[in-house]
Structure formats: structure tokens, C-alpha cells
Design a protein around this motif. Sequence first.
Motif, PDB file in Angstrom:
ATOM      1  N   HIS A  34      -1.163  37.862  37.688  1.00 54.17           N
ATOM      2  CA  HIS A  34      -2.170  38.507  37.157  1.00 54.17           C
ATOM      3  C   HIS A  34      -3.680  38.053  37.734  1.00 54.17           C
ATOM      4  O   HIS A  34      -3.683  36.846  38.308  1.00 54.17           O
TER       5      HIS A  34
ATOM      6  N   ASP B  36      -4.236  29.856  38.650  1.00 51.39           N
ATOM      7  CA  ASP B  36      -3.861  30.623  37.996  1.00 51.39           C
ATOM      8  C   ASP B  36      -4.800  31.820  37.600  1.00 51.39           C
ATOM      9  O   ASP B  36      -5.726  31.819  36.879  1.00 51.39           O
TER      10      ASP B  36
ATOM     11  N   GLU C 196      -3.908  36.606  30.395  1.00 49.26           N
ATOM     12  CA  GLU C 196      -4.533  35.353  29.407  1.00 49.26           C
ATOM     13  C   GLU C 196      -4.742  35.916  28.111  1.00 49.26           C
ATOM     14  O   GLU C 196      -5.103  35.053  27.098  1.00 49.26           O
TER      15      GLU C 196
ATOM     16  N   ASP D  14       3.479  32.680  38.095  1.00 51.38           N
ATOM     17  CA  ASP D  14       2.644  32.197  37.244  1.00 51.38           C
ATOM     18  C   ASP D  14       3.213  31.024  36.533  1.00 51.38           C
ATOM     19  O   ASP D  14       2.923  31.165  35.131  1.00 51.38           O
TER      20      ASP D  14
END
Length: 425
Positions: free
Chosen positions: A97, A130, A164, A191
Amino acid sequence: MALDVSRTLAFAQKTWDEEILPTLTEYVRIPAKSPMFDPDWKAHGHLDRAVAMIEQWSRARAIEGLRVEVVRLEGRTPLIFMEVPGRGDDTVLLYGHCDKQPEMVGWGEGLGPWTPVRRGDKLYGRGAADDGYAAFAALASIQALQAPGVPHARCVVLIEACEESGSYDLPHYVNALAARIGTPSLVVCLDSGCSDYEHLWTTTSLRGIVNGVLTVEVLTEGVHSGVASGIVPSSFRILRALLSRLEDERTGEILLRDLHADIPRERVEQARAVSGVLSKRITQLPFVPGGRPMHDDPLDALLAGTWRPALSITGAAGLPSPTDGGNVLRPMTAAKLSLRLPPTVSSAHAAKRLKETRRRTACACGSRRRRPATAGTRRRRRRGSRRRCAARRRTISAGPRCRRARAARSRSWRCWARAIRRRSS
Ligand SMILES: [Zn+2]
């Protein structure tokens, strides 16, 4: 054909240093916060900038047959869809992501969320790990296979922009692209965490989560504690009592039995094998002087953090800061709950149980102050719960359920009955 380890390592190092790091450093500068932290993400355009940066970098890769496309479904965050043909009809899906966590606090001297800083061999800044690295790592890995001519499966790379915030857009994209994704035999989810840089880590299981807000209202406005305390039930006390139905406040154990799981034996063995390395991570948690983990045995701690349910209070409302003046009985207190669940427990089931907990308790200690129970009331209450218990068992045995389901249901009911008794005594 096997990979030449030292050549691959050299290729990875060179690609990382020369081709990935400069772009990843620029990516850190973009405050591409997830929609939950930037509701105006569309107007701000940061997510689009992050997507464009990754798209541009990806298109320039020397990967045979690579197709890069930014897919945009109406009213949703964008998604980068990449496809690399392979040998055979097997498909591997690589996921990552590009949306980021918010700024938060606690950045060290000279560091900040949107300021990329290189210190030694580390790059500091939001999104570098991240999860900005995911797209770069995915394509670099495919390139590392193609360069020496190692055959690979067909690869699909999905980079979403909503993770998120709970990935609420992802299922829509997966549905819309189902035919193009195919049926992957392996999903590589880039992730997760690693516990040191000396080993290659894979995550075998992650706990699920149920989030909720528990609100207790007792008054329409604040009243001086000198006037109302002892008469009006404290909203904080009720909140505390409700939480105690979920969690043993002395041990932190979750009291709803069916939110616990039997830990598979091989997972216990795997945890034992890595608990030495991971215990370092536990001791590195920022405990205050004298503070210590809840478990002395690192294996126990590891299983508690991966396979056992746990409750955290991640927010509170209705309470002023302790240093604020005034002695007002709070009309409302709310707590934001975050309940972690074992990998095998469904969060839908847990959410249902939490709602039940709230319902059952609200009548017991909400508006009505409970008188201390006499022996007679205790007997009556016990009888009451037994009656309900028996009624429930009847409905269970009436249905075509297997013995295990029956046992589980009555086990969970016994747990309820116990909790009710505990409350009454
Ligand atoms: Zn992430």
C-alpha cells in the motif's frame, strides 16, 4: 535454474541503492495520509502524487511484459495494478500500500514524518517501511529473477491507497479486477514486521481486531461533584464495570471464552524457536523504570501477543485533563476499545459477542443503582440465570447443530452465567 545467491544479493543491493532509495526518499516527503487521517485527500492530491510517483518508477523498470495501470473506481482511492506474464498458468499476487500513517509524535531530534533522513544504513520518515517499499521490492524481486533468466510464475502486483484506514476500498477493486487477477496460488503480503535484520522473517499469522466506542451517559450536563456524587452514578464507574465484563482487570485476561483459540502445536513450536530473538524486542519496549512485561517467559509473551485476545483502550472522551480546575461529575464518559483476536476467531463473531455484553450489562448497571444483594436476591438471581440457561440449551438442542457447536455454545453460556453470578455477588 537456480538463483546465484551472491549475484542476486549484489543485484538487490545495487538496485536498492541506486534506483530505489532516491525515489523512496522523495516518497517520504509526500504527506500521503490514509483517507481516515486526511478526509480531504482528493482535494489535497497527496495520495495521487504518491501513486503517480510509484507508477512512473514502475513503468521505467526493465521487466519483460510489465503492464502498469492506475485503476480508479468512482468515489474510491486509486489502486495501482501491475501484471507481469510468467511461465505456466500459475499466478503469484504481491500486495502493498502507498497510503501512510499520520504524523503522530515522538520523532527523535532532527527527524520528522515528511523529512527523509539517512542515518547509517537506515532511512527515516513516514512510509519508507510501512509500506512505501512494497512496490519497489516487488518489482525489484521480479527483475532479480528475470535478469539471470530464472523462470517465474505470472505476477500480479496490487498497491492500494487505503490500507491504514482499514482497506475499505480494496474489496471493491479485487471484485472489479477478479478476472484479471486470476486465481493466485500464493499471496505475498509485503506489509508486516521483522524482528531483526539478520534473518528473513515471514509472518504466519496475525491477530484480527474489533474496534468500538463504549459510551456511558448519565446526565445531560455536568454537575458539581459536591452536589451529585453518591446520588448520580459515576459514568466512569459504569464504564469500568462494563469493561470488567470483557476483561479481568487484575490479569488482563479476556473473559469471553469463545474469543480464545486453541493454539496449533506447530505455531507454539515455531514461536519457541524464535522466542529468543523476539524476547529482545519485548525488552526494548519503552517501559518506565520498574515497568515490566506481563509475562516473564518470552514464549508466553510471544503467544500472548500473537494468539491470545487482548483489550486496549486507545482513546477516551468526556474526561478533562487531570490538571484542569473544577470538580464536575462527568455527564458522559467514553472509551475507544481495540480488541485483538486470535487468528482463528472471526471478528464478526467477536463483534456480536461484544454487543451482547453491552446489552446484558446496560440493564444491570446503567441508570439503576444496584442495592447490595441480600442472600435472597442472590438466590433469586442465580435461579434466574439458571432458568435462562436451561431455556437457551433447549433452543440449542432443537436446532440441527453438531455436538461441538452445542458444547461451545453452552460453554460460552456458562461463562456468561459465571459473569452474571460474579457481578451479583
Ligand atoms: Zn502497512
